[in-house]
Scaffold this motif. Structure first.
Motif, PDB file in Angstrom:
ATOM      1  N   PHE A   1      -4.367  76.142  27.625  1.00  0.00           N
ATOM      2  CA  PHE A   1      -4.609  74.726  27.914  1.00  0.00           C
ATOM      3  C   PHE A   1      -5.949  74.280  27.322  1.00  0.00           C
ATOM      4  CE2 PHE A   1      -6.627  71.516  30.636  1.00  0.00           C
ATOM      5  CZ  PHE A   1      -5.698  70.497  30.570  1.00  0.00           C
ATOM      6  N   PHE A   2      -6.967  75.104  27.533  1.00  0.00           N
ATOM      7  CA  PHE A   2      -8.297  74.699  27.066  1.00  0.00           C
ATOM      8  C   PHE A   2      -8.457  74.841  25.550  1.00  0.00           C
ATOM      9  CE2 PHE A   2      -8.962  75.415  31.598  1.00  0.00           C
ATOM     10  CZ  PHE A   2      -9.545  74.198  31.924  1.00  0.00           C
ATOM     11  N   GLN A   3      -7.484  75.489  24.905  1.00  0.00           N
ATOM     12  CA  GLN A   3      -7.530  75.589  23.436  1.00  0.00           C
ATOM     13  C   GLN A   3      -6.673  74.516  22.765  1.00  0.00           C
ATOM     14  OE1 GLN A   3      -6.121  79.565  23.121  1.00  0.00           O
ATOM     15  NE2 GLN A   3      -8.118  80.486  23.540  1.00  0.00           N
ATOM     16  N   ASP A   4      -5.951  73.743  23.568  1.00  0.00           N
ATOM     17  CA  ASP A   4      -5.024  72.751  23.034  1.00  0.00           C
ATOM     18  C   ASP A   4      -5.736  71.402  22.876  1.00  0.00           C
ATOM     19  OD1 ASP A   4      -3.011  71.040  22.442  1.00  0.00           O
ATOM     20  OD2 ASP A   4      -1.705  71.563  24.130  1.00  0.00           O
TER      21      ASP A   4
ATOM     22  N   SER B   1      -1.697  60.621  29.505  1.00  0.00           N
ATOM     23  CA  SER B   1      -2.475  61.158  30.632  1.00  0.00           C
ATOM     24  C   SER B   1      -1.986  62.576  30.942  1.00  0.00           C
ATOM     25  CB  SER B   1      -2.303  60.263  31.863  1.00  0.00           C
ATOM     26  OG  SER B   1      -0.992  60.393  32.359  1.00  0.00           O
ATOM     27  N   LEU B   2      -2.762  63.257  31.782  1.00  0.00           N
ATOM     28  CA  LEU B   2      -2.379  64.638  32.106  1.00  0.00           C
ATOM     29  C   LEU B   2      -1.027  64.699  32.825  1.00  0.00           C
ATOM     30  CD1 LEU B   2      -5.508  66.696  33.186  1.00  0.00           C
ATOM     31  CD2 LEU B   2      -3.982  67.096  31.270  1.00  0.00           C
ATOM     32  N   SER B   3      -0.745  63.689  33.655  1.00  0.00           N
ATOM     33  CA  SER B   3       0.539  63.693  34.369  1.00  0.00           C
ATOM     34  C   SER B   3       1.701  63.595  33.388  1.00  0.00           C
ATOM     35  CB  SER B   3       0.619  62.515  35.337  1.00  0.00           C
ATOM     36  OG  SER B   3      -0.406  62.606  36.261  1.00  0.00           O
ATOM     37  N   ILE B   4       1.541  62.744  32.369  1.00  0.00           N
ATOM     38  CA  ILE B   4       2.606  62.602  31.363  1.00  0.00           C
ATOM     39  C   ILE B   4       2.735  63.908  30.573  1.00  0.00           C
ATOM     40  CG2 ILE B   4       3.318  61.327  29.285  1.00  0.00           C
ATOM     41  CD1 ILE B   4       1.905  58.873  30.444  1.00  0.00           C
ATOM     42  N   TYR B   5       1.590  64.500  30.274  1.00  0.00           N
ATOM     43  CA  TYR B   5       1.585  65.778  29.543  1.00  0.00           C
ATOM     44  C   TYR B   5       2.352  66.848  30.338  1.00  0.00           C
ATOM     45  CZ  TYR B   5      -0.520  69.881  27.205  1.00  0.00           C
ATOM     46  OH  TYR B   5      -0.730  71.052  26.529  1.00  0.00           O
ATOM     47  N   ILE B   6       2.090  66.879  31.646  1.00  0.00           N
ATOM     48  CA  ILE B   6       2.762  67.861  32.503  1.00  0.00           C
ATOM     49  C   ILE B   6       4.281  67.629  32.463  1.00  0.00           C
ATOM     50  CG2 ILE B   6       3.133  68.531  34.931  1.00  0.00           C
ATOM     51  CD1 ILE B   6       0.093  67.965  35.332  1.00  0.00           C
ATOM     52  N   MET B   7       4.663  66.354  32.583  1.00  0.00           N
ATOM     53  CA  MET B   7       6.098  66.031  32.568  1.00  0.00           C
ATOM     54  C   MET B   7       6.722  66.465  31.240  1.00  0.00           C
ATOM     55  SD  MET B   7       8.376  63.545  31.281  1.00  0.00           S
ATOM     56  CE  MET B   7       7.520  62.027  30.917  1.00  0.00           C
ATOM     57  N   ARG B   8       6.045  66.151  30.148  1.00  0.00           N
ATOM     58  CA  ARG B   8       6.622  66.472  28.833  1.00  0.00           C
ATOM     59  C   ARG B   8       6.694  67.974  28.601  1.00  0.00           C
ATOM     60  NH1 ARG B   8       3.836  61.410  25.602  1.00  0.00           N
ATOM     61  NH2 ARG B   8       5.510  59.947  26.036  1.00  0.00           N
TER      62      ARG B   8
ATOM     63  N   GLY C   1      -7.596  65.966  24.690  1.00  0.00           N
ATOM     64  CA  GLY C   1      -7.533  64.508  24.513  1.00  0.00           C
ATOM     65  C   GLY C   1      -6.978  63.837  25.757  1.00  0.00           C
ATOM     66  N   ASP C   2      -5.996  64.482  26.369  1.00  0.00           N
ATOM     67  CA  ASP C   2      -5.387  63.925  27.583  1.00  0.00           C
ATOM     68  C   ASP C   2      -6.378  63.923  28.748  1.00  0.00           C
ATOM     69  OD1 ASP C   2      -3.151  63.658  26.098  1.00  0.00           O
ATOM     70  OD2 ASP C   2      -2.013  65.263  27.041  1.00  0.00           O
ATOM     71  N   ILE C   3      -7.215  64.964  28.805  1.00  0.00           N
ATOM     72  CA  ILE C   3      -8.235  65.003  29.861  1.00  0.00           C
ATOM     73  C   ILE C   3      -9.196  63.827  29.662  1.00  0.00           C
ATOM     74  CG2 ILE C   3     -10.305  66.246  30.643  1.00  0.00           C
ATOM     75  CD1 ILE C   3      -8.880  68.754  30.633  1.00  0.00           C
ATOM     76  N   ARG C   4      -9.606  63.633  28.414  1.00  0.00           N
ATOM     77  CA  ARG C   4     -10.528  62.540  28.112  1.00  0.00           C
ATOM     78  C   ARG C   4      -9.897  61.203  28.527  1.00  0.00           C
ATOM     79  NH1 ARG C   4     -11.923  59.938  22.330  1.00  0.00           N
ATOM     80  NH2 ARG C   4      -9.690  59.727  22.443  1.00  0.00           N
TER      81      ARG C   4
ATOM     82  N   ILE D   1     -11.398  58.793  31.431  1.00  0.00           N
ATOM     83  CA  ILE D   1     -11.853  57.432  31.104  1.00  0.00           C
ATOM     84  C   ILE D   1     -11.072  56.420  31.934  1.00  0.00           C
ATOM     85  CG2 ILE D   1     -11.897  55.662  29.288  1.00  0.00           C
ATOM     86  CD1 ILE D   1     -12.435  57.914  27.270  1.00  0.00           C
ATOM     87  N   PHE D   2      -9.780  56.627  32.018  1.00  0.00           N
ATOM     88  CA  PHE D   2      -8.942  55.707  32.788  1.00  0.00           C
ATOM     89  C   PHE D   2      -9.367  55.705  34.258  1.00  0.00           C
ATOM     90  CE2 PHE D   2      -5.296  54.780  35.471  1.00  0.00           C
ATOM     91  CZ  PHE D   2      -4.818  53.603  34.917  1.00  0.00           C
ATOM     92  N   ALA D   3      -9.591  56.910  34.791  1.00  0.00           N
ATOM     93  CA  ALA D   3      -9.934  57.026  36.221  1.00  0.00           C
ATOM     94  C   ALA D   3     -11.299  56.408  36.498  1.00  0.00           C
ATOM     95  CB  ALA D   3      -9.919  58.490  36.639  1.00  0.00           C
ATOM     96  N   ALA D   4     -12.273  56.692  35.633  1.00  0.00           N
ATOM     97  CA  ALA D   4     -13.616  56.157  35.858  1.00  0.00           C
ATOM     98  C   ALA D   4     -13.576  54.632  35.775  1.00  0.00           C
ATOM     99  CB  ALA D   4     -14.580  56.732  34.828  1.00  0.00           C
ATOM    100  N   GLY D   5     -12.958  54.113  34.726  1.00  0.00           N
ATOM    101  CA  GLY D   5     -12.879  52.661  34.554  1.00  0.00           C
ATOM    102  C   GLY D   5     -12.154  52.002  35.711  1.00  0.00           C
ATOM    103  N   SER D   6     -11.022  52.581  36.084  1.00  0.00           N
ATOM    104  CA  SER D   6     -10.213  51.995  37.157  1.00  0.00           C
ATOM    105  C   SER D   6     -10.949  52.050  38.493  1.00  0.00           C
ATOM    106  CB  SER D   6      -8.891  52.743  37.296  1.00  0.00           C
ATOM    107  OG  SER D   6      -8.090  52.519  36.186  1.00  0.00           O
ATOM    108  N   ALA D   7     -11.491  53.228  38.823  1.00  0.00           N
ATOM    109  CA  ALA D   7     -12.123  53.383  40.144  1.00  0.00           C
ATOM    110  C   ALA D   7     -13.311  52.432  40.288  1.00  0.00           C
ATOM    111  CB  ALA D   7     -12.551  54.831  40.344  1.00  0.00           C
ATOM    112  N   ILE D   8     -14.129  52.332  39.247  1.00  0.00           N
ATOM    113  CA  ILE D   8     -15.301  51.456  39.327  1.00  0.00           C
ATOM    114  C   ILE D   8     -14.859  49.994  39.458  1.00  0.00           C
ATOM    115  CG2 ILE D   8     -17.294  50.579  38.029  1.00  0.00           C
ATOM    116  CD1 ILE D   8     -17.505  53.470  36.826  1.00  0.00           C
ATOM    117  N   LEU D   9     -13.976  49.575  38.561  1.00  0.00           N
ATOM    118  CA  LEU D   9     -13.554  48.165  38.577  1.00  0.00           C
ATOM    119  C   LEU D   9     -12.775  47.810  39.840  1.00  0.00           C
ATOM    120  CD1 LEU D   9     -12.573  47.434  34.881  1.00  0.00           C
ATOM    121  CD2 LEU D   9     -14.462  46.488  36.169  1.00  0.00           C
TER     122      LEU D   9
END
Lengths: 304, 417
Positions: free
Chosen positions: A73-76, A261-268, A81-84, A88-96
């Motif tokens: 996982f950490f070499q992929d 996102s990581l959730s989509i990655y997990i599903m795929r 990119g999905d973690i990033r 970013i989505f979580a930080a932006g969403s939670a703050i706003l």
């Protein structure tokens, strides 16, 4: 009286003594709940840990691979990119979400004509499925075709979205905007409940002492809102880090994997016959969610 | 009186129990939305004509994913339309090679398409053929004096004429929000080149064995890099729609039926949507092959098996399942099936009006003139057509140039393998 004796007779035989302390039947009342918790949480969790250490494809035989899934996982680069994207989505969403939710709550706390209706309107998007919400927003913002897209174009260059899907920062902004628009009402409700729990005498006393509105807000309102802030921050972080629906309906994680996102990655991965690996990623996501939640809880508890 | 009532009740219970025991339930799992209503009708007729057998249809939108869950949980349907090479390898399907009543009626090339390369057996029966190529607006072509291109240069020239002469018309509409569509471009153009140059069987074997010397996806002047460069050139010259990354198939159909798009790539499954959106298009739709885009290539058209039916290897109702399929495959039912699906039947004794006559004739002509290729069922399990499509999205979004795209494709293929 007779009933009491009857109960005694039933309870007495199961009384236990442990470390000199009497235990009776009531202590075993939690057993059904505990059993359900173990069946639907602990067992799947342990099974998940076991699966994450295998190369199971979802159907065939599973082979133990140790921590290979985790190191992979950490070499992929796609996963990184999905973690990033997720962070970013979580930080932006939670703050706003918290800023806008609090702003809404402060505005909606003041009495005005049509306040109840306004509250309902703000909260309404939260009851609609995020998947449907995403599709509606897609039709509104679709480059070159959406109604809002054209309306924004008419407003001038600063409002132009362009082909927002081929521009990562704009795509991310659109995703965060839709998420915040949908859930700000829910955050507002929790802040409103918190504001209504603040004794009016405290604010009145501060006012009599000559505190300015900003001082009253930072000195009285905000500290007393900490329990509501904690709830909102924790739920928003959990919700945003596990985001799936909004992204799936708006961009499907694209273009390419840019907004996956990581959730989509997990599903795929799971449907791509990499069940063992996807379970390992789910474990990693669990810790990615746990860390900021623990930090925010710790911080707000200290302030308490 | 009470005794009589009890006796009648007991008799009724026994009869009900007997009926329940005697009833064979055949679970039929499908992902084909187009045929749900027709199949319900056919199933109703079959159930009525075969007391003791009850066929039940289950439709799932994401059938290819859900069938994995069904296999994993042991709740495997008796009959299914989903088919994957990995399931074949795992022995999930019943060998249907001995069903000569079915095979004798099937076009030989379709039987070959249904044959598993590794075992030489047939684990599914396809009822139809599907074709994919370019759907073009014959009116626009006629107005501009164009003819369908056979080479890439001619193709670009046609698109340029359309753009110059009709600036409001999108020469080639690509609905790139849907990754599968972009994956199909890879499937039909660069993979199509490999299939025509290597030959179907050799190409399948090369893909199954990941023979990189033959596939050569990463080569700087290989089929993948040239394909990517061609696409980038079209984008740079405005010969495809600007909203290529956000356009959907609905947008494409809308643009095509209103004359705002001159052509698009798709399979026969798109035909019913076009005619539904604008029945007047019936005589205006043309069909063309994918033009030759490499120095040693020829125009290609997809002519593949469609609508395959398999029986589970673990089914306890094999005879009932076969009886149902025999009924479904009857010439009468297949005529209706073919006309509903909008694609020609794979059975030789079925004469169906699956498309407007002029269009059907044009498709037939293309099939005769271009190299016929099939779908790639031998792709690595970890690299789906959607994954390939998402890479094309990245290409069109500017993430790759042609060379790096080819290298990335080769890497993704190898990793998926």
């Amino acid at each position: 009286m007779q009933g009491k004796d009857y109960l005694k007779n039933i309870v007495a035989p199961v009384k236990l003594r442990r470390n000199g302390r009497k235990r009776d039947l009531t202590e075993f009342m939690s057993l059904p709940a505990l059993l359900l918790f173990c069946t639907f949480f602990v067992y799947p969790l342990l099974k998940g840990v076991q699966m994450s250490l295998t190369d199971w494809d979802g159907m065939g035989e599973a082979t133990f691979v140790g921590l290979a899934n985790f190191t992979r996982f950490f070499q992929d680069s796609r996963a990184m990119g999905d973690i990033r994207t997720t962070l970013i989505f979580a930080a932006g969403s939670a703050i706003l979400l918290n800023l806008i939710g609090l702003l809404y709550a402060l505005l909606m706390e003041k009495p005005f004509h049509g306040r109840s209706l306004t509250r309902v309107i703000i909260y309404l998007p939260a009851i609609i499925s995020p998947l449907i919400m995403g599709y509606i927003w897609y039709f509104l913002l679709q480059p070159g075709r959406g109604f809002l897209y054209h309306a924004m174009e008419q407003l001038g260059t600063s409002f132009q979205l362009g082909s927002w899907m081929s521009n990562y920062p704009t795509t991310m902004m659109v995703l965060i905007f839709v998420n915040v628009w949908q859930y700000a009402g829910m955050t507002m409700i929790i802040y409103l409940a918190g504001l209504q729990n603040i004794p009016t005498e405290l604010r009145e006393a501060a006012m009599i002492d000559g505190a300015a509105p900003w001082q009253r807000f930072t000195g009285v309102t905000l500290p007393l809102l900490l329990p509501a802030i904690r709830i909102n921050v924790v739920t928003n972080i959990i919700g945003s880090l596990s985001v799936f629906d909004v992204i799936m309906s708006l961009t499907e994680g694209g273009p390419g994997y840019a907004t996956e996102s990581l959730s989509i990655y997990i599903m795929r991965m799971c449907y791509g016959s990499r069940t063992g690996y996807s379970t390992a990623v789910a474990m990693i996501l669990f810790f990615i969610i746990l860390i900021p939640v623990l930090i925010s809880m710790r911080l707000t508890r200290e302030k308490d | 009186m009470k005794k009589l009532l009890a006796f009648v009740l007991a008799l009724a219970l026994c009869l009900a129990a007997f009926t329940a025991v005697a009833e064979t339930k055949v679970n039929f799992f499908t992902g084909k939305i187009e045929t749900i209503d027709l199949l319900n009708e056919i199933i109703g007729e079959f159930n009525a004509a075969n007391p003791g057998i009850v066929v039940e249809q289950e439709y799932q939108n994401d059938a290819s994913s859900i069938i994995k869950v069904k296999f994993a949980s042991g709740e495997v349907p008796d009959v299914m339309t989903t088919y994957e090479q990995e399931f074949v390898d795992q022995g999930k399907y019943l060998d249907l090679s001995d069903m000569s009543d079915w095979w004798n009626r099937l076009i030989p090339s379709m039987r070959a398409s249904c044959t598993d390369l590794k075992t030489g057996n047939q684990y599914r029966v396809c009822t139809n053929m599907t074709m994919a190529g370019f759907f073009y607006n014959k009116e626009i072509y006629a107005a501009l004096g164009l003819t369908p291109a056979t080479t890439w240069d001619e193709f670009v020239a046609n698109l340029t004429v359309i753009k110059t002469q009709m600036p409001d018309v999108t020469p080639w509409f690509i609905f790139g929000k849907e990754a599968w569509h972009l994956g199909h471009l890879i499937e039909f153009i660069p993979h199509g080149y490999l299939k025509q140059t290597l030959g179907t069987l050799e190409c399948k074997t090369a893909m199954l064995n990941n023979d990189s010397a033959k596939l050569n996806f990463g080569a700087a002047d290989g089929c993948m890099a040239v394909f990517a460069q061609n696409l980038l050139d079209l984008q740079a010259n405005g010969l495809i729609n600007e909203d290529v990354l956000t356009a959907t198939s609905d947008n494409c159909v809308e643009a095509f039926v209103t004359g705002k798009a001159a052509m698009f790539s798709n399979g026969m499954w798109a035909l019913s949507g076009i005619l539904e959106a604008n029945p007047d298009m019936a005589d205006k739709i043309g069909f063309a092959p994918y033009p030759a885009y490499m120095p040693d290539s020829k125009p290609v058209v997809l002519c593949a098996e469609d609508s395959g039916y398999s029986i589970s290897a673990t089914s306890e109702n094999v005879d009932a399942a076969k009886a149902f399929l025999t009924y479904l495959f009857s010439a009468e039912n297949q005529k209706k099936y073919s006309e509903t699906l909008g694609s020609p039947s794979a059975f030789t004794d079925v004469d169906a009006n699956w498309a407007p006559a002029a269009f059907a004739a044009e498709v037939k002509s293309v099939l005769n003139s271009a190299v016929n290729i099939g779908f790639t069922n031998e792709k690595p399990a970890g690299f789906s057509g959607d994954d390939a499509g998402r890479m094309v999205q990245d290409l069109l979004a500017g993430t790759y140039d042609a060379q790096s795209f080819a290298k990335a494709y080769e890497k993704a293929w190898n990793e998926g393998f």
